[in-house]
Motif scaffolding. Structure first.
Motif, short mmCIF file in Angstrom:
data_model
loop_
_atom_site.label_atom_id
_atom_site.label_comp_id
_atom_site.label_asym_id
_atom_site.label_seq_id
_atom_site.Cartn_x
_atom_site.Cartn_y
_atom_site.Cartn_z
N ALA A 125 25.06 56.17 61.96
CA ALA A 125 25.01 54.70 61.98
C ALA A 125 25.46 54.12 63.32
N PRO A 126 26.54 54.62 63.94
CA PRO A 126 26.91 54.06 65.24
C PRO A 126 25.81 54.25 66.29
N GLU A 127 25.15 55.39 66.26
CA GLU A 127 24.04 55.63 67.19
C GLU A 127 22.91 54.63 66.95
N ALA A 128 22.61 54.37 65.67
CA ALA A 128 21.55 53.42 65.34
C ALA A 128 21.88 52.03 65.88
N LEU A 129 23.11 51.59 65.68
CA LEU A 129 23.52 50.27 66.20
C LEU A 129 23.44 50.23 67.72
N ALA A 130 23.89 51.30 68.36
CA ALA A 130 23.83 51.34 69.83
C ALA A 130 22.39 51.24 70.30
N ARG A 131 21.48 51.92 69.62
CA ARG A 131 20.06 51.87 70.01
C ARG A 131 19.50 50.46 69.84
N GLY A 142 10.73 48.71 66.94
CA GLY A 142 10.48 48.54 65.51
C GLY A 142 11.76 48.64 64.73
N LYS A 143 11.68 49.31 63.59
CA LYS A 143 12.84 49.45 62.72
C LYS A 143 13.63 50.70 63.09
N ILE A 144 14.94 50.61 62.97
CA ILE A 144 15.81 51.78 63.04
C ILE A 144 16.54 51.84 61.71
N LEU A 145 16.32 52.92 60.98
CA LEU A 145 16.91 53.07 59.65
C LEU A 145 17.88 54.24 59.64
N VAL A 146 18.91 54.11 58.84
CA VAL A 146 19.84 55.22 58.62
C VAL A 146 19.72 55.60 57.15
N ARG A 147 19.22 56.82 56.92
CA ARG A 147 19.06 57.32 55.55
C ARG A 147 20.38 57.96 55.14
N VAL A 148 20.98 57.44 54.07
CA VAL A 148 22.28 57.95 53.64
C VAL A 148 22.20 58.82 52.40
N ALA A 149 21.01 58.94 51.81
CA ALA A 149 20.82 59.80 50.64
C ALA A 149 19.46 60.46 50.75
#
Length: 99
Positions: A69-75, A83-90
């Motif tokens: 998640a921190p990497e996604a926010l930084a990106r 486009g979209k950056i998603l973090v799959r947690v399951a």
């Protein structure tokens, strides 16, 4: 602009090729989404149609695991994605449900 939101104002990027803008006698005008809040339903309905029939496409980056998640926010804030950056947690299975 997203990458510059939290930047020191002295470090923000200005308009590039401003000379070209002037030489071409062009006009640059910004807008805020909030200026058009009264058209939200109309616009989102039209976008849904255009995405649904394939006339509009977007990029999607999926990072697996909450630890990313921190990497996604930084990106997002660097502007690394168009486009979209998603973090799959399951885990995702073929039925569309999570495991």
């Amino acid at each position: 602009m997203i990458a510059d939101y939290s930047a020191d104002p002295a470090q923000r990027h200005g308009i590039r090729n401003l000379v070209e803008l002037v030489e071409q006698r062009a006009t640059a005008r910004g807008f805020l989404v909030a200026d058009h809040a009264d058209r939200f339903d109309e616009i989102t309905g039209e976008l849904a149609v255009r995405f649904g029939d394939g006339r509009l496409r977007h990029e999607r980056v999926v990072l697996d695991g909450l630890e990313h998640a921190p990497e996604a926010l930084a990106r997002i804030f660097r502007g690394d994605s168009r486009g979209k950056i998603l973090v799959r947690v399951a885990p995702h299975d073929a039925t569309g449900s999570t495991g």
